[in-house]
Design an enzyme around this catalytic site. Structure first.
Site, PDB file in Angstrom:
ATOM      1  N   GLU A  37     -43.721 -54.744 -58.302  1.00 15.43           N
ATOM      2  CA  GLU A  37     -42.547 -54.846 -57.442  1.00 15.43           C
ATOM      3  C   GLU A  37     -42.197 -56.330 -57.367  1.00 15.43           C
ATOM      4  OE1 GLU A  37     -42.971 -53.295 -53.451  1.00 15.43           O
ATOM      5  OE2 GLU A  37     -40.935 -53.980 -52.975  1.00 15.43           O
ATOM      6  N   ARG A 262     -59.180 -51.768 -57.723  1.00 14.74           N
ATOM      7  CA  ARG A 262     -58.453 -53.031 -57.780  1.00 14.74           C
ATOM      8  C   ARG A 262     -59.429 -54.194 -57.745  1.00 14.74           C
ATOM      9  NH1 ARG A 262     -53.934 -52.619 -54.720  1.00 14.74           N
ATOM     10  NH2 ARG A 262     -53.702 -54.804 -54.236  1.00 14.74           N
ATOM     11  N   LYS A 272     -49.884 -59.546 -52.106  1.00 15.15           N
ATOM     12  CA  LYS A 272     -48.662 -60.334 -52.142  1.00 15.15           C
ATOM     13  C   LYS A 272     -48.134 -60.610 -50.740  1.00 15.15           C
ATOM     14  CE  LYS A 272     -46.827 -57.902 -55.530  1.00 15.15           C
ATOM     15  NZ  LYS A 272     -45.755 -57.053 -55.967  1.00 15.15           N
TER      16      LYS A 272
HETATM   17  P1  ATP Z   1     -49.888 -56.288 -53.525  1.00 17.47           P
HETATM   18  O1  ATP Z   1     -50.617 -55.525 -52.491  1.00 17.47           O
HETATM   19  O2  ATP Z   1     -50.503 -57.573 -53.885  1.00 17.47           O
HETATM   20  O3  ATP Z   1     -48.403 -56.365 -53.276  1.00 17.47           O
HETATM   21  P2  ATP Z   1     -49.249 -54.152 -55.186  1.00 17.47           P
HETATM   22  O4  ATP Z   1     -50.173 -53.145 -55.737  1.00 17.47           O
HETATM   23  O5  ATP Z   1     -48.350 -53.738 -54.098  1.00 17.47           O
HETATM   24  O6  ATP Z   1     -50.080 -55.413 -54.814  1.00 17.47           O
HETATM   25  P3  ATP Z   1     -47.419 -54.190 -57.326  1.00 17.47           P
HETATM   26  O7  ATP Z   1     -46.374 -55.172 -57.607  1.00 17.47           O
HETATM   27  O8  ATP Z   1     -47.012 -52.839 -56.924  1.00 17.47           O
HETATM   28  O9  ATP Z   1     -48.366 -54.835 -56.271  1.00 17.47           O
HETATM   29  O10 ATP Z   1     -48.448 -54.117 -58.530  1.00 17.47           O
HETATM   30  C1  ATP Z   1     -48.137 -53.897 -59.887  1.00 17.47           C
HETATM   31  C2  ATP Z   1     -49.342 -53.332 -60.548  1.00 17.47           C
HETATM   32  O11 ATP Z   1     -50.466 -54.189 -60.403  1.00 17.47           O
HETATM   33  C3  ATP Z   1     -49.724 -51.993 -59.934  1.00 17.47           C
HETATM   34  O12 ATP Z   1     -49.976 -51.075 -60.956  1.00 17.47           O
HETATM   35  C4  ATP Z   1     -50.950 -52.316 -59.135  1.00 17.47           C
HETATM   36  O13 ATP Z   1     -51.786 -51.208 -59.047  1.00 17.47           O
HETATM   37  C5  ATP Z   1     -51.572 -53.479 -59.909  1.00 17.47           C
HETATM   38  N1  ATP Z   1     -52.376 -54.316 -59.017  1.00 17.47           N
HETATM   39  C6  ATP Z   1     -51.979 -54.922 -57.889  1.00 17.47           C
HETATM   40  N2  ATP Z   1     -52.999 -55.553 -57.294  1.00 17.47           N
HETATM   41  C7  ATP Z   1     -54.085 -55.352 -58.072  1.00 17.47           C
HETATM   42  C8  ATP Z   1     -55.458 -55.742 -58.010  1.00 17.47           C
HETATM   43  N3  ATP Z   1     -55.920 -56.483 -56.998  1.00 17.47           N
HETATM   44  N4  ATP Z   1     -56.286 -55.351 -58.990  1.00 17.47           N
HETATM   45  C9  ATP Z   1     -55.822 -54.618 -60.019  1.00 17.47           C
HETATM   46  N5  ATP Z   1     -54.553 -54.207 -60.148  1.00 17.47           N
HETATM   47  C10 ATP Z   1     -53.681 -54.569 -59.184  1.00 17.47           C
HETATM   48 MG    MG Z   2     -46.766 -52.992 -53.533  1.00 16.50          MG
END
Ligand code: ATP
Ligand code: MG
Length: 554
Positions: A37, A262, A272
Site C-alpha cells: 500500500e 512476517r 509503516k
Molecule cells: P505495515 O504494517 O508496515 O504497513 P503492511 O503489511 O500493512 O505493513 P503492505 O504495504 O500492505 O504493508 O505490505 C506489502 C507486502 O509486504 C504485503 O504482502 C505484506 O504482507 C508484506 N510485509 C509487510 N510487512 C512485512 C514484514 N514485516 N515481513 C514480511 N513481509 C511483510
Molecule cells: Mg497495510
C-alpha cells in the site's frame, strides 16, 4: 518439474510451488506479486516479501508484478509510490508488470453488481459503530442487520446511487452476505464498499465509493492471473473470505493464498504506521534517516542490496512468528563490506602529533593497499608529513593492562608508515593534552625495527593533507529488543541513537569519495558518504556498521 536452484535452501513455499509445477497446476506457470500500500516507505520487512515474491518468479521462470494497493486515498501518495519503485529496483528486482488496484475500480464495481444480483451482497444503512456492535464476538454469533434481506432490485438501485454520489459519506456500505454466525468474524458479512469523498491520486474524483482491502485484493490477484498469492500470517483468517469472493464470482483464475511469518527485527520497528509517526513527530530526520529500518534508511546508512538479499535468504521462511537478532543483519553487511569495501584512514577524534626529527616542510607519498587481500583493487598514495593526527584514545598517559597503543616512552607503528616513539606530552594550562612530541625511526618503513618488537598499529592522517569531515555514528533506535510490545513504543526510543563527530579528519583520497563507494575506515568501522548532507565543500560520512559485533577497541 521444479527448476529451483539447488543452492537455495528449501522452504515450505518453494516446496508447495515445486509440487504444483510437478502436477502441472496453472499449466506450469508461476506468477507472484508484491502488493504494497503506498502509504509509507518500504522497510526491511517488505524486503523479505520482495525477495520472496521476485525470487520465486526468477527461480521458476515466472513473472512478478509490482502492484500498488491504492484503495485508501487519504493515506497514500505519489511520493510513496515513487519511493517504493526506487527501493524495489535498488534491491535488484524488475517487475514484469506495474499494476494498481485502482486500475480495477471498474471491474471491481461490476463484480460487486454481480454479487448483488446473485443475492450475495446488500446495501446496509447501519453506521460503522452499529456494524461493530452487531458483529458479535469470538464467543457470540453476530446479529443480522435489518437491511440484510433488502431485495436485489433495491440493493442494485442503492449501490448504483452510492456510486453516483447521491449519499453522504458513511450513509451506506455494501456488505457481502455470508454468515453472521460464522466462527470466523471476517466472514460475518464484511463491508466491501464504503462511500468516501476523497480525491484519488490516480483516478481523481471519478469515484466516491472505494472497495475494501479483502475484496479488492483477491480480485486483483485473479485479474492479473497470479498463481501464488503470498502474504503474512495475519491474513490466514482472511483466507476463507479471499476464497469465498472468488468462488462466488467464478473468476477465470483462482490464486492460492499462502501465508508466512512476517519479519520482526530486534531493537527496531517494522510497521509503516509507527515509522510514519517517528517521521512526522520528528523523532528521526525523515524516512531515510540512517537509523530507520526502511530500505531508504538502510541504503543511506551504507547497506548494500546484496547484503539485504543475503539477509532475507538467511532468515528463512516459516509459519511461526519470531524475532530476528540485529546481529544477523549486521553479519550480512559485514560479510559484504569486508570483501568489497576499500580501506582508508580517518581520525574521528584527532590528537596532534609532531614528529620532531622529521624534516620541516617535507611531504612523503606512501603507497598503501586499498584492500589487504584483494590486490587487484590497487594502491593509493597517502601523504605523510611532520605533523600528523592520531585518535585521542590511541594514546594513554596511564595505560590499562595489555595496552598496545601509544604511551610516553613507548613505540607504535603508524599503519602503512613508520614506527614512532612518544617523547613528551604537551598540555594546556588546564592540564588537557593538546599535542604529543614524537620521533620516528626512518628505518622502519615496510620493515620491522632492529632488535625490538613493536606490537601496536594505529591509524593516522597528515594534518596538512587531510580533509575535515563530519562522521555520524548510529546506535540502536530503541533501548528494548521488542519495542512493538511496549505499551508506548515511543517510550523505548534510545535518546542517544545518533552521535555526531564534527572534528574528524580524513585522508586525502576520501575527498573524492562518492555515495556509491563503501569504505572500511581502518579500525573504526565501515562507512559511506552521506548522500543527502554531503556537498562539494563538505564531507559527511555515515557509519554503516562497526567492525565486529560488540566491538571494543583493542
Ligand atoms: P505495515 O504494517 O508496515 O504497513 P503492511 O503489511 O500493512 O505493513 P503492505 O504495504 O500492505 O504493508 O505490505 C506489502 C507486502 O509486504 C504485503 O504482502 C505484506 O504482507 C508484506 N510485509 C509487510 N510487512 C512485512 C514484514 N514485516 N515481513 C514480511 N513481509 C511483510
Ligand atoms: Mg497495510
Amino acid at each position: 518439474m521444479s527448476t529451483n536452484d539447488n543452492q537455495l535452501p528449501s522452504n515450505f513455499i518453494r516446496q508447495i510451488i515445486a509440487d504444483d509445477l510437478s502436477n502441472n497446476k496453472n499449466n506450469g506457470k508461476v506468477v507472484t506479486r508484491f502488493p504494497p500500500e503506498p502509504n509509507g516507505y518500504l522497510h526491511i520487512g517488505h524486503a523479505k516479501s520482495i525477495c520472496l515474491n521476485f525470487g520465486i518468479a526468477i527461480e521458476n521462470n515466472g513473472a512478478c508484478h509490482l502492484r500498488f494497493d491504492d484503495t485508501n486515498p487519504e493515506k497514500e501518495s505519489i511520493e510513496y509510490m515513487e519511493s517504493i519503485k526506487r527501493d524495489v529496483q535498488w534491491l535488484g528486482f524488475k517487475w514484469n508488470e506495474l499494476c494498481h488496484a485502482s486500475d480495477y475500480f471498474e471491474p471491481l464495481y461490476r463484480y460487486a453488481l454481480q454479487l448483488i444480483e446473485q443475492g450475495q451482497a446488500y446495501v446496509d444503512s447501519l453506521s460503522a459503530e452499529q456494524i461493530r456492535a452487531y458483529r458479535g464476538t469470538l464467543t457470540e454469533p453476530g446479529k443480522a442487520s435489518p437491511d440484510r434481506n433488502r431485495s436485489v432490485v433495491e440493493n442494485l438501485d442503492l449501490f448504483k446511487r452510492m456510486r453516483a454520489g447521491e449519499f453522504a459519506d458513511g450513509q451506506y456500505v455494501l456488505r457481502a452476505k455470508i454468515d453472521m454466525a460464522s466462527p470466523n468474524i471476517n466472514m460475518r458479512d464484511p463491508a466491501i464498499y464504503r462511500i468516501r469523498r476523497v480525491h484519488h491520486q490516480r483516478t481523481g474524483n471519478d469515484w466516491c465509493i472505494y472497495p475494501m482491502y479483502d475484496y479488492t485484493h483477491c480480485i486483483s490477484d485473479a485479474i492479473e492471473g497470479i498463481t501464488h498469492s503470498l502474504c503474512t500470517l495475519e491474513f490466514e483468517d482472511h483466507r476463507p473470505l479471499y476464497d469465498w469472493v472468488l468462488d462466488q464470482l467464478h473468476t477465470p483464475c483462482h490464486p492460492q493464498q499462502i501465508e508466512f511469518a512476517r519479519l520482526q527485527l530486534e531493537y527496531t520497528i517494522v510497521s509503516k504506521r509507527k515509522l510514519n509517526q517517528l517521521v512526522t513527530e520528528k523523532y528521526v530526520n525523515g524516512w531515510d534517516d540512517p537509523r530507520m529500518p526502511t530500505i531508504a534508511g538502510l541504503r543511506r546508512a551504507g547497506f548494500t542490496p546484496k547484503a539485504l538479499r543475503d539477509f532475507c535468504e538467511r532468515i528463512g521462511l516459516t509459519k511461526q512468528n519470531s524475532w530476528i537478532e540485529m546481529g544477523v543483519l549486521e553479519y550480512c553487511i559485514r560479510e559484504d563490506l569486508n570483501e568489497n569495501a576499500w580501506r582508508a584512514m580517518a581520525v574521528l577524534q584527532p590528537l596532534r602529533v609532531v614528529i620532531s626529527n622529521y624534516p620541516e616542510g617535507q611531504v612523503e607519498s606512501l603507497e598503501i593497499s586499498n584492500h589487504p587481500q584483494r590486490h587487484e583493487l590497487g594502491k593509493r598514495q597517502v601523504p605523510f608529513s611532520k605533523v600528523i593526527l592520531i585518535e585521542q584514545d590511541d594514546f594513554a598517559q596511564i595505560p590499562p593492562p595489555k595496552y598496545k597503543r601509544l604511551i610516553v616512552g613507548g613505540e607504535v607503528r603508524l599503519r602503512g608508515s613508520y614506527v614512532i616513539r612518544c617523547d613528551e606530552v604537551i598540555k594546556d594550562a588546564d592540564g588537557n593534552i593538546i599535542e604529543l612530541q614524537c620521533s620516528y625511526d626512518p628505518e622502519t618503513l615496510g620493515k620491522n625495527p632492529e632488535g625490538r618488537k613493536v606490537k601496536g598499529v594505529i591509524h593516522w592522517v597528515s594534518e596538512q593533507q587531510s580533509y575535515p569531515a563530519e562522521v555520524r555514528l548510529y546506535h540502536r533506535l530503541f533501548n528494548v529488543p521488542q519495542p512493538d510490545n511496549e505499551e508506548n513504543f515511543l517510550d523505548a526510543l534510545n535518546p542517544d541513537s545518533l552521535e555526531v563527530l564534527t572534528d574528524c579528519r580524513v585522508e586525502a583520497s576520501l575527498a573524492k569519495a562518492n555515495v556509491e563507494n563503501r569504505y572500511q575506515f581502518e579500525r573504526t568501522g565501515y562507512f559511506c558518504l552521506d548522500a543527502v548532507d554531503s556537498s562539494d565543500g563538505k564531507l559527511v560520512f555515515n557509519r554503516t556498521v562497526t567492525l565486529r559485533e560488540g566491538w571494543v577497541k583493542d
